[in-house]
Design a protein around this motif. Structure first.
Motif, PDB file in Angstrom:
ATOM      1  N   GLN A   1      -5.273  -3.059 -36.371  1.00 46.23           N
ATOM      2  CA  GLN A   1      -6.250  -3.145 -35.293  1.00 46.23           C
ATOM      3  C   GLN A   1      -7.544  -3.824 -35.742  1.00 46.23           C
ATOM      4  O   GLN A   1      -8.159  -4.557 -34.975  1.00 46.23           O
TER       5      GLN A   1
ATOM      6  N   GLY B   1      -5.138   1.158 -30.070  1.00 41.37           N
ATOM      7  CA  GLY B   1      -3.845   0.763 -30.608  1.00 41.37           C
ATOM      8  C   GLY B   1      -2.700   1.560 -30.020  1.00 41.37           C
ATOM      9  O   GLY B   1      -1.640   1.006 -29.700  1.00 41.37           O
ATOM     10  N   ASN B   2      -2.892   2.864 -29.856  1.00 44.79           N
ATOM     11  CA  ASN B   2      -1.841   3.705 -29.269  1.00 44.79           C
ATOM     12  C   ASN B   2      -1.620   3.385 -27.796  1.00 44.79           C
ATOM     13  O   ASN B   2      -0.474   3.378 -27.322  1.00 44.79           O
TER      14      ASN B   2
ATOM     15  N   ALA C   1       0.386  -4.002 -35.778  1.00 41.89           N
ATOM     16  CA  ALA C   1      -0.076  -2.684 -36.219  1.00 41.89           C
ATOM     17  C   ALA C   1      -1.565  -2.685 -36.559  1.00 41.89           C
ATOM     18  O   ALA C   1      -2.286  -1.743 -36.230  1.00 41.89           O
TER      19      ALA C   1
ATOM     20  N   PRO D   1      -0.892   2.658 -35.051  1.00 44.72           N
ATOM     21  CA  PRO D   1      -1.999   1.729 -35.324  1.00 44.72           C
ATOM     22  C   PRO D   1      -2.611   1.938 -36.704  1.00 44.72           C
ATOM     23  O   PRO D   1      -2.620   3.058 -37.233  1.00 44.72           O
TER      24      PRO D   1
ATOM     25  N   ARG E   1       3.226  -1.710 -24.377  1.00 45.77           N
ATOM     26  CA  ARG E   1       4.318  -2.584 -24.805  1.00 45.77           C
ATOM     27  C   ARG E   1       5.660  -1.908 -24.622  1.00 45.77           C
ATOM     28  O   ARG E   1       6.626  -2.530 -24.157  1.00 45.77           O
ATOM     29  N   ASN E   2       5.739  -0.623 -24.975  1.00 43.59           N
ATOM     30  CA  ASN E   2       6.995   0.111 -24.823  1.00 43.59           C
ATOM     31  C   ASN E   2       7.397   0.224 -23.359  1.00 43.59           C
ATOM     32  O   ASN E   2       8.571   0.079 -23.003  1.00 43.59           O
TER      33      ASN E   2
ATOM     34  N   LYS F   1       4.576   0.901 -35.519  1.00 36.82           N
ATOM     35  CA  LYS F   1       4.419   1.572 -34.228  1.00 36.82           C
ATOM     36  C   LYS F   1       3.132   2.400 -34.165  1.00 36.82           C
ATOM     37  O   LYS F   1       2.655   2.720 -33.085  1.00 36.82           O
TER      38      LYS F   1
ATOM     39  N   ASN G   1      -2.157   0.445 -26.366  1.00 36.86           N
ATOM     40  CA  ASN G   1      -1.466  -0.848 -26.316  1.00 36.86           C
ATOM     41  C   ASN G   1       0.005  -0.706 -26.683  1.00 36.86           C
ATOM     42  O   ASN G   1       0.867  -1.377 -26.097  1.00 36.86           O
ATOM     43  N   ALA G   2       0.284   0.163 -27.663  1.00 36.15           N
ATOM     44  CA  ALA G   2       1.681   0.376 -28.063  1.00 36.15           C
ATOM     45  C   ALA G   2       2.488   0.981 -26.926  1.00 36.15           C
ATOM     46  O   ALA G   2       3.634   0.585 -26.672  1.00 36.15           O
ATOM     47  N   LYS G   3       1.899   1.948 -26.209  1.00 35.88           N
ATOM     48  CA  LYS G   3       2.584   2.555 -25.070  1.00 35.88           C
ATOM     49  C   LYS G   3       2.814   1.534 -23.959  1.00 35.88           C
ATOM     50  O   LYS G   3       3.859   1.543 -23.308  1.00 35.88           O
TER      51      LYS G   3
END
Length: 233
Positions: free
Chosen positions: A104, A216-217, A102, A6, A223-224, A4, A219-221
């Motif tokens: 990058q 990365g952060n 994860a 990066p 996706r969530n 979760k 993109n993670a947000k």
């Protein structure tokens, strides 16, 4: 780690100055152990990077990203079968972190005194084939004359441009079904020139790493948010 947060990874030949560079990047003199014996790093090490404002309270904070210290390749004093096993394990680790979403970027280190050799080229080709983004970092720029550093940087840039030229030719190919599969190269056009001893290029490299963490952060947000939206439908 779960994937979760990066990650970026640092990779290079033995004695390329990886430990010194990691210590300079994190501003900790003894974080990564520096050894006179090549190939000292034989396992994967994670270093959490925290927001500068939270640096005094790291125990209670979540890192903005992880810097991964990967085992070096081309161990001078290790048996061939051990070298092969290390490198296979490292490659398996890299692909697994990429599949988790994860990883990058890989930062691949090139010693300014040696330039790119066949082993470096094969590693970069492997990254190309496996679709892994990477940036080249020249180390120990203070150990050689400036024209030599420029020569090494030009060789790296020419490699990037030759890949882009090949991809442009594929884009004009009549066979549209195969052109995407044949396109190669995820090398960044940027080349970082650094010296850990003289603190050259360290700030610029850290800004690039933090940029990878930021993307990365984000993109993670995203996706969530997408998963939460699907669950509410």
């Amino acid at each position: 780690p779960s994937g979760k947060i990066p990650e970026i990874a640092v990779l290079g030949r033995s004695n390329v100055g990886k430990s010194s560079l990691l210590n300079a990047l994190t501003n900790h003199k003894n974080l990564a152990r520096i050894s006179k014996r090549p190939g000292r790093t034989q396992q994967v090490n994670y270093f959490g990077q925290f927001d500068r404002e939270d640096s005094n309270e790291v125990e209670s904070k979540t890192p903005i990203g992880y810097i991964i210290d990967l085992p070096g390749y081309g161990y001078a004093k290790a048996p061939d079968d051990v070298v092969s096993e290390w490198q296979k394990n490292t490659q398996d680790f890299i692909t697994s972190r990429q599949e988790r979403g994860a990883l990058q970027r890989i930062y691949i280190l090139i010693d300014s005194r040696r330039g790119i050799d066949l082993v470096d080229s094969s590693i970069m080709s492997w990254l190309d084939i496996n679709g892994i983004s990477y940036t080249v970092v020249i180390t120990k720029c203070d150990a050689v004359r400036k024209p030599i550093v420029v020569k090494v940087a030009n060789e790296i840039c020419m490699r990037y441009h030759s890949q882009m030229l090949g991809n442009n030719l594929l884009l004009h190919d009549d066979n549209e079904e195969e052109e995407q599969d044949n396109m190669v190269g995820l090398q960044s056009p940027f080349v970082h020139v650094t010296s850990s001893r003289k603190n050259v290029g360290i700030i610029e490299l850290m800004c690039a790493v933090e940029g990878d963490f930021y993307v990365g952060n984000v993109n993670a947000k995203s996706r969530n948010y997408g998963n939460e939206f699907k669950n509410t439908r």
